[in-house]
Scaffold this motif. Structure first.
Motif, PDB file in Angstrom:
ATOM      1  N   GLN A   1      -0.143  -2.421  -3.176  1.00  0.00           N
ATOM      2  CA  GLN A   1      -0.107  -3.765  -2.822  1.00  0.00           C
ATOM      3  C   GLN A   1      -1.808  -3.878  -2.381  1.00  0.00           C
ATOM      4  OE1 GLN A   1       2.521  -6.069  -0.482  1.00  0.00           O
ATOM      5  NE2 GLN A   1       0.880  -6.868   0.482  1.00  0.00           N
TER       6      GLN A   1
ATOM      7  N   GLU B   1      -0.938  -7.340   6.152  1.00  0.00           N
ATOM      8  CA  GLU B   1      -0.476  -6.880   4.547  1.00  0.00           C
ATOM      9  C   GLU B   1      -1.469  -7.422   3.577  1.00  0.00           C
ATOM     10  OE1 GLU B   1       3.446  -7.930   3.984  1.00  0.00           O
ATOM     11  OE2 GLU B   1       4.310  -6.231   5.342  1.00  0.00           O
ATOM     12  N   ASP B   2      -2.547  -7.913   3.989  1.00  0.00           N
ATOM     13  CA  ASP B   2      -3.462  -8.406   3.151  1.00  0.00           C
ATOM     14  C   ASP B   2      -4.904  -7.686   3.577  1.00  0.00           C
ATOM     15  OD1 ASP B   2      -5.738 -10.089   1.746  1.00  0.00           O
ATOM     16  OD2 ASP B   2      -4.850 -11.723   2.324  1.00  0.00           O
TER      17      ASP B   2
ATOM     18  N   GLN C   1      -4.975  -5.963  -4.361  1.00  0.00           N
ATOM     19  CA  GLN C   1      -5.736  -6.976  -3.627  1.00  0.00           C
ATOM     20  C   GLN C   1      -7.251  -6.578  -3.398  1.00  0.00           C
ATOM     21  OE1 GLN C   1      -3.741  -6.623   0.209  1.00  0.00           O
ATOM     22  NE2 GLN C   1      -2.007  -8.035  -0.486  1.00  0.00           N
TER      23      GLN C   1
ATOM     24  N   GLY D   1       5.344 -12.949  12.442  1.00  0.00           N
ATOM     25  CA  GLY D   1       5.633 -13.041  10.762  1.00  0.00           C
ATOM     26  C   GLY D   1       4.216 -13.370  10.276  1.00  0.00           C
ATOM     27  N   LYS D   2       3.365 -14.363  10.767  1.00  0.00           N
ATOM     28  CA  LYS D   2       2.162 -14.752  10.366  1.00  0.00           C
ATOM     29  C   LYS D   2       1.081 -13.410  10.458  1.00  0.00           C
ATOM     30  CE  LYS D   2      -1.035 -18.467  10.646  1.00  0.00           C
ATOM     31  NZ  LYS D   2      -1.339 -19.741  11.362  1.00  0.00           N
TER      32      LYS D   2
ATOM     33  N   LYS E   1       1.993 -10.460  10.600  1.00  0.00           N
ATOM     34  CA  LYS E   1       2.309  -9.282   9.411  1.00  0.00           C
ATOM     35  C   LYS E   1       1.876  -9.590   8.041  1.00  0.00           C
ATOM     36  CE  LYS E   1       6.351  -6.977   7.565  1.00  0.00           C
ATOM     37  NZ  LYS E   1       7.695  -7.083   7.153  1.00  0.00           N
ATOM     38  N   ALA E   2       2.007 -10.896   7.722  1.00  0.00           N
ATOM     39  CA  ALA E   2       1.622 -11.091   6.462  1.00  0.00           C
ATOM     40  C   ALA E   2      -0.075 -10.990   6.357  1.00  0.00           C
ATOM     41  CB  ALA E   2       1.960 -12.590   6.304  1.00  0.00           C
ATOM     42  N   LYS E   3      -0.881 -11.351   7.377  1.00  0.00           N
ATOM     43  CA  LYS E   3      -2.235 -11.222   7.081  1.00  0.00           C
ATOM     44  C   LYS E   3      -2.561  -9.562   7.315  1.00  0.00           C
ATOM     45  CE  LYS E   3      -3.378 -15.378   9.443  1.00  0.00           C
ATOM     46  NZ  LYS E   3      -4.079 -16.139  10.568  1.00  0.00           N
TER      47      LYS E   3
END
Length: 188
Positions: A180, A43-44, A184, A36-37, A39-41
């Protein structure tokens, strides 16, 4: 004495099995958290470019060459491979960052005069996506900013006629991520 040893053995075996199960549960929870961590990164786009400056240079180089926005190129790679160079499709010859199939990759290498281009190389892969999108734009007059249409042609091929609902949903997710990423990029 023999029965006592058997009871002790059963207890030790039970303790061992319990310990293994507990360790498995802890490992599974840690792995899911890490996934999960990550994936979040991923997506940044600012985080990606900060940790992979060569990717940033390659993305902007491909964007300038093919006139495709960086956010769309990067969202495509995210969808195709989650930025992993060694991903291989189960049902086709698709491979690498861009998940390019053998026949289209061969066309790319020939038309770009890059015989040693490698699907595991980020620079080659993002350039390939720009090259492919350029073909879509020229053939079908799709806007270079229409992520959803570009990705549908990328996923289904240049000659698809009707996109299944599942493909449209995936293309919509790619378009959302591209939006997104664009927002960013204004911040980093």
């Amino acid at each position: 004495m023999f029965i006592k040893n058997i009871k002790s053995l059963k207890f030790d075996l039970s303790l061992l099995i319990t310990s293994i199960c507990f360790a498995f549960i802890v490992l599974t929870l840690q792995t899911n958290f890490a996934a999960g961590k990550t994936k979040a990164k991923l997506e940044d786009i600012c985080w990606i470019f900060q940790h992979q400056p060569n990717w940033k240079r390659s993305a902007y180089k491909a964007s300038n060459r093919w006139k495709i926005p960086v956010n769309i190129l990067m969202a495509t790679i995210y969808q195709e491979s989650r930025f992993r160079s060694n991903v291989k499709a189960k049902t086709s010859s698709a491979y690498g960052f861009a998940q390019a199939v053998d026949s289209i990759w061969a066309q790319y290498k020939k038309s770009r005069h890059i015989p040693h281009a490698n699907r595991r190389n980020f620079n080659d892969s993002i350039d390939f996506i720009g090259w492919y999108f350029d073909k879509v734009i020229k053939r079908y007059k799709v806007s270079p900013h229409n992520t959803q249409q570009l990705y549908l042609y990328y996923q289904l091929g240049l000659y698809h006629r009707h996109a299944p609902v599942s493909s449209k949903k995936i293309a919509s997710k790619v378009a959302h991520l591209a939006t997104q990423y664009r927002k960013q990029l204004d911040q980093c």
